[in-house]
Design a protein around this motif. Structure first.
Motif, PDB file in Angstrom:
ATOM      1  N   GLU A  99      73.298 -32.356 -17.704  1.00 30.09           N
ATOM      2  CA  GLU A  99      74.154 -33.211 -17.056  1.00 30.09           C
ATOM      3  C   GLU A  99      75.675 -32.730 -17.013  1.00 30.09           C
ATOM      4  O   GLU A  99      76.385 -32.822 -16.170  1.00 30.09           O
ATOM      5  N   LYS A 100      75.868 -31.523 -17.978  1.00 35.54           N
ATOM      6  CA  LYS A 100      77.241 -30.966 -18.066  1.00 35.54           C
ATOM      7  C   LYS A 100      77.130 -29.442 -17.310  1.00 35.54           C
ATOM      8  O   LYS A 100      77.999 -28.744 -17.197  1.00 35.54           O
ATOM      9  N   ASP A 101      76.233 -29.240 -16.542  1.00 33.07           N
ATOM     10  CA  ASP A 101      76.166 -28.237 -15.660  1.00 33.07           C
ATOM     11  C   ASP A 101      76.104 -26.850 -16.694  1.00 33.07           C
ATOM     12  O   ASP A 101      76.745 -25.827 -16.042  1.00 33.07           O
ATOM     13  N   VAL A 102      75.558 -26.891 -17.864  1.00 35.69           N
ATOM     14  CA  VAL A 102      75.691 -25.733 -18.661  1.00 35.69           C
ATOM     15  C   VAL A 102      74.838 -24.619 -17.945  1.00 35.69           C
ATOM     16  O   VAL A 102      73.667 -24.844 -17.306  1.00 35.69           O
ATOM     17  N   TYR A 103      75.135 -23.460 -18.392  1.00 34.90           N
ATOM     18  CA  TYR A 103      74.524 -22.312 -17.692  1.00 34.90           C
ATOM     19  C   TYR A 103      72.830 -22.204 -17.929  1.00 34.90           C
ATOM     20  O   TYR A 103      72.451 -22.567 -19.238  1.00 34.90           O
ATOM     21  N   CYS A 104      72.010 -21.896 -16.880  1.00 35.34           N
ATOM     22  CA  CYS A 104      70.642 -22.231 -16.970  1.00 35.34           C
ATOM     23  C   CYS A 104      70.230 -21.420 -18.027  1.00 35.34           C
ATOM     24  O   CYS A 104      68.882 -21.911 -18.623  1.00 35.34           O
ATOM     25  N   ASP A 105      70.369 -20.185 -18.326  1.00 35.04           N
ATOM     26  CA  ASP A 105      69.718 -19.375 -19.258  1.00 35.04           C
ATOM     27  C   ASP A 105      69.911 -20.160 -20.800  1.00 35.04           C
ATOM     28  O   ASP A 105      69.163 -20.129 -21.516  1.00 35.04           O
ATOM     29  N   ASP A 106      71.111 -20.778 -21.150  1.00 31.31           N
ATOM     30  CA  ASP A 106      71.217 -21.318 -22.098  1.00 31.31           C
ATOM     31  C   ASP A 106      70.326 -22.618 -22.322  1.00 31.31           C
ATOM     32  O   ASP A 106      69.914 -22.747 -23.504  1.00 31.31           O
ATOM     33  N   ILE A 107      70.207 -23.288 -21.245  1.00 29.51           N
ATOM     34  CA  ILE A 107      69.136 -24.238 -21.411  1.00 29.51           C
ATOM     35  C   ILE A 107      67.780 -24.005 -21.439  1.00 29.51           C
ATOM     36  O   ILE A 107      67.178 -24.265 -22.328  1.00 29.51           O
ATOM     37  N   LEU A 108      67.488 -22.939 -20.971  1.00 30.66           N
ATOM     38  CA  LEU A 108      66.126 -22.483 -21.040  1.00 30.66           C
ATOM     39  C   LEU A 108      65.780 -21.979 -22.413  1.00 30.66           C
ATOM     40  O   LEU A 108      64.705 -21.772 -22.870  1.00 30.66           O
ATOM     41  N   ASN A 109      66.896 -21.408 -23.234  1.00 26.01           N
ATOM     42  CA  ASN A 109      66.657 -20.974 -24.615  1.00 26.01           C
ATOM     43  C   ASN A 109      66.335 -22.176 -25.376  1.00 26.01           C
ATOM     44  O   ASN A 109      65.522 -22.123 -26.317  1.00 26.01           O
ATOM     45  N   GLN A 110      67.205 -23.334 -25.160  1.00 22.71           N
ATOM     46  CA  GLN A 110      66.705 -24.461 -25.844  1.00 22.71           C
ATOM     47  C   GLN A 110      65.587 -25.008 -25.791  1.00 22.71           C
ATOM     48  O   GLN A 110      64.703 -25.519 -26.243  1.00 22.71           O
ATOM     49  N   VAL A 111      64.935 -24.920 -24.195  1.00 20.57           N
ATOM     50  CA  VAL A 111      63.915 -25.534 -23.911  1.00 20.57           C
ATOM     51  C   VAL A 111      62.693 -24.635 -24.632  1.00 20.57           C
ATOM     52  O   VAL A 111      61.651 -25.026 -25.156  1.00 20.57           O
ATOM     53  N   SER A 112      62.893 -23.314 -24.797  1.00 19.39           N
ATOM     54  CA  SER A 112      61.963 -22.258 -25.532  1.00 19.39           C
ATOM     55  C   SER A 112      61.816 -22.787 -27.048  1.00 19.39           C
ATOM     56  O   SER A 112      60.760 -22.936 -27.629  1.00 19.39           O
ATOM     57  N   ALA A 113      62.933 -23.117 -27.428  1.00 19.96           N
ATOM     58  CA  ALA A 113      63.260 -23.607 -28.957  1.00 19.96           C
ATOM     59  C   ALA A 113      62.352 -24.847 -29.189  1.00 19.96           C
ATOM     60  O   ALA A 113      61.598 -24.933 -30.233  1.00 19.96           O
ATOM     61  N   ILE A 114      62.593 -25.808 -28.285  1.00 17.16           N
ATOM     62  CA  ILE A 114      61.847 -26.934 -28.306  1.00 17.16           C
ATOM     63  C   ILE A 114      60.258 -26.729 -28.217  1.00 17.16           C
ATOM     64  O   ILE A 114      59.534 -27.344 -29.141  1.00 17.16           O
ATOM     65  N   GLN A 115      59.875 -26.026 -27.353  1.00 14.15           N
ATOM     66  CA  GLN A 115      58.448 -25.641 -27.284  1.00 14.15           C
ATOM     67  C   GLN A 115      57.790 -25.142 -28.463  1.00 14.15           C
ATOM     68  O   GLN A 115      56.788 -25.304 -29.053  1.00 14.15           O
ATOM     69  N   SER A 116      58.513 -24.149 -29.044  1.00 20.36           N
ATOM     70  CA  SER A 116      58.231 -23.548 -30.375  1.00 20.36           C
ATOM     71  C   SER A 116      58.028 -24.796 -31.509  1.00 20.36           C
ATOM     72  O   SER A 116      57.074 -24.819 -32.186  1.00 20.36           O
ATOM     73  N   ALA A 117      59.064 -25.507 -31.507  1.00 23.55           N
ATOM     74  CA  ALA A 117      59.035 -26.852 -32.445  1.00 23.55           C
ATOM     75  C   ALA A 117      57.704 -27.605 -32.338  1.00 23.55           C
ATOM     76  O   ALA A 117      57.208 -27.962 -33.255  1.00 23.55           O
ATOM     77  N   LEU A 118      57.519 -27.919 -31.136  1.00 23.35           N
ATOM     78  CA  LEU A 118      56.319 -28.574 -30.752  1.00 23.35           C
ATOM     79  C   LEU A 118      55.118 -28.032 -31.087  1.00 23.35           C
ATOM     80  O   LEU A 118      54.116 -28.740 -31.577  1.00 23.35           O
ATOM     81  N   ASN A 119      55.037 -26.586 -30.912  1.00 26.40           N
ATOM     82  CA  ASN A 119      53.798 -25.758 -31.091  1.00 26.40           C
ATOM     83  C   ASN A 119      53.480 -26.008 -32.587  1.00 26.40           C
ATOM     84  O   ASN A 119      52.371 -25.975 -33.113  1.00 26.40           O
ATOM     85  N   ALA A 120      54.681 -25.831 -33.380  1.00 25.22           N
ATOM     86  CA  ALA A 120      54.704 -25.788 -34.978  1.00 25.22           C
ATOM     87  C   ALA A 120      54.206 -27.310 -35.309  1.00 25.22           C
ATOM     88  O   ALA A 120      53.491 -27.335 -36.363  1.00 25.22           O
TER      89      ALA A 120
END
Length: 102
Positions: A43-64
């Motif tokens: 919503e705040k138009d944060v840089y895509c790479d920063d968002i993708l890094n957060q998505v990766s962290a979420i996927q890792s947490a869900l995998n755990a």
């Protein structure tokens, strides 16, 4: 507290200790917060790479979380059903693992 699932006339329950349940719920609460954070970033138009890094962290947490649930499932439910002579649990487990590995 046990979770109950009604399937084709039979009742199946999970066998998680209160400690494991608390651990899983805490992890899921953190993941929920991370997801809200990513939504805010978008919503705040944060840089895509920063968002993708957060998505990766979420996927890792869900995998755990998935790994913990799978381990508990194999150590309790699967063993119990095999001991009862219900070998269909192996096919069920393989199908579930294939979904998790995708």
């Amino acid at each position: 507290m046990e979770n109950t699932i009604e399937l084709q006339g039979s009742t199946r329950k999970s066998h998680h200790s209160d400690k494991v349940k608390t651990n899983l719920v805490n992890r899921l609460n953190r993941i929920e917060g991370q997801i809200r954070g990513v939504k805010g970033m978008i919503e705040k138009d944060v840089y895509c790479d920063d968002i993708l890094n957060q998505v990766s962290a979420i996927q890792s947490a869900l995998n755990a979380v998935g790994k913990l649930l799978l381990e508990g499932h194999m150590k309790s439910c699967v063993i119990e059903r095999i001991q009862q002579g219900d070998n269909e649990v192996i096919d069920e487990l393989l199908a579930t693992m294939n979904k998790l590995i995708k």
